[in-house]
Enzyme design. Structure first.
Site, PDB file in Angstrom:
ATOM      1  N   LYS A  54       0.867  -1.188   0.067  1.00  0.00           N
ATOM      2  CA  LYS A  54       0.097  -0.067   0.048  1.00  0.00           C
ATOM      3  C   LYS A  54       0.805   1.297  -0.152  1.00  0.00           C
ATOM      4  O   LYS A  54       0.407   2.237  -0.679  1.00  0.00           O
ATOM      5  CB  LYS A  54      -1.018   0.125   1.257  1.00  0.00           C
ATOM      6  N   GLN A  98      -4.684  -1.204   9.621  1.00  0.00           N
ATOM      7  CA  GLN A  98      -4.760  -2.598   9.072  1.00  0.00           C
ATOM      8  C   GLN A  98      -5.327  -3.678   9.916  1.00  0.00           C
ATOM      9  O   GLN A  98      -5.117  -3.826  11.037  1.00  0.00           O
ATOM     10  CB  GLN A  98      -3.262  -3.099   8.791  1.00  0.00           C
ATOM     11  N   ASP A 121     -10.903   3.219   3.998  1.00  0.00           N
ATOM     12  CA  ASP A 121     -11.334   1.799   3.788  1.00  0.00           C
ATOM     13  C   ASP A 121     -12.986   1.829   3.502  1.00  0.00           C
ATOM     14  O   ASP A 121     -13.589   0.748   3.152  1.00  0.00           O
ATOM     15  CB  ASP A 121     -11.076   1.114   4.808  1.00  0.00           C
TER      16      ASP A 121
END
Ligand code: NAD
Length: 288
Positions: A54, A98, A121
């Site tokens: 990422k 995460q 997200d």
């Protein structure tokens, strides 16, 4: 029937190139560089790989990447304090914590502590609610990538029957909401669905997000249907090696489906590209 393999890798590359152009324009016109902060707690090897990828791709499109690795024994209070600090940081437009988090931390509390405007997200309850009610907000990356590929293939999705297998908050439910917004007729199947194969046989679009290797068989697929395989399953091979397979028995669908996403190289690459897209969108929204 010729079955097209949808090249998610090439699609994601094209999207990233487009994002890079928009980022450069934003810098030139507004003097602002979108920034994505990624927080990793502990040292789960798979998560470390995801976070590295990422960060690399964030920098490649010209955005700022801020990475924070906190020890496994970080308290929930300390993680919430970090999230709060990032919420208040003007250089940060997207925040991602995460998952999975260590067991002593409540994931829901952490996700909902992220500012909805920086929720890269798209998991925050406000963004989930906006999606469910058809309002604009940040959308979870994996279903967003699936939708982009489906729209590219079909153009108009209106009236198509989509069967989504899986009802998670990360994939199944947001995928259903996105397809409903495109005027599909949507069926959500799950672990308690009776006669799944007959249900799938009625679908113009099948989205498999289950986490069970090659569960969806070629004989379940209607001739000409488009199959999006979200599953990522690692199958052990002899000699300590392993291979990645999806939730669909891909080779059985060749000659039946009109198009299918392979695993690897289908949905996976689109997920990170959509994370960058969300960060860009969050940055643009912050300028208004
Ligand atoms: P999850 O475990 O949260 O949800 C799985 C869903 O499958 C559940 O809703 C369950 O009801 C359903 N299910 C389980 N057994 C079933 C059965 N026999 N028949 C029908 N439905 C059944 O998983 P998730 O987070 O939604 O992820 C699903 C898969 O997608 C996993 O393999 C995951 O690794 C993968 N994934 C890939 C990406 C990507 O970027 N490609 C992103 C997220 C998840």
């Amino acid at each position: 029937m010729t079955t097209k393999l949808i090249d998610g890798k090439a699609f994601a590359e094209k999207l990233r190139a487009d994002i890079a152009q928009r980022v450069a324009k934003l810098k030139a016109d507004n003097g602002v560089t979108p920034g994505l902060a990624v927080v990793l707690v502990g040292n789960n090897p798979a998560s470390e790989v995801y976070v590295r990828n990422k960060a690399k791709q964030t920098k490649e499109v010209g955005m700022n990447s801020y990475e924070f690795t906190l020890p496994e024994n970080t308290s929930e209070a300390d993680l919430l304090a970090k999230v709060n600090e990032l919420n208040n940081d003007k250089n940060v437009h997207g925040i991602l914590v995460q998952l999975p988090l260590p067991k002593h931390i409540n994931e829901e509390s952490v996700i909902n502590a992220i500012s909805p405007a920086k929720d890269a997200d798209g998991f925050h309850v406000i963004n989930a609610g906006k999606l469910a009610t058809g309002q604009d907000g940040l959308v979870p990356c994996t279903p967003l990538g699936c939708l982009m590929m489906l729209k590219d293939h079909f153009g108009d999705l209106s009236g198509k029957h989509a069967v989504i297998i899986g009802r998670s908050n990360i994939v199944g439910k947001p995928m259903a909401a996105l397809l409903l917004k495109e005027s599909c007729t949507v069926t959500i199947a799950h672990s308690k669905t009776v006669d799944l194969s007959a249900m799938v046989k009625t679908a113009d679009i099948v989205v498999a997000a289950v986490g069970k290797p090659e569960m969806v068989k070629g004989s379940w697929i209607k001739s000409g249907a488009v199959v999006i395989d979200v599953g990522i399953n690692r199958l052990p091979l002899e000699g300590g090696k392993s291979k990645l397979v999806g939730d669909v028995a891909t080779s059985e669908c060749i000659g039946i489906a009109s198009a299918i996403t392979p695993v690897p190289g289908g949905v996976g690459p689109m997920t990170i590209a959509c994370l960058l897209e969300n960060t860009y969108r969050a940055c643009v929204a912050a300028l208004k």
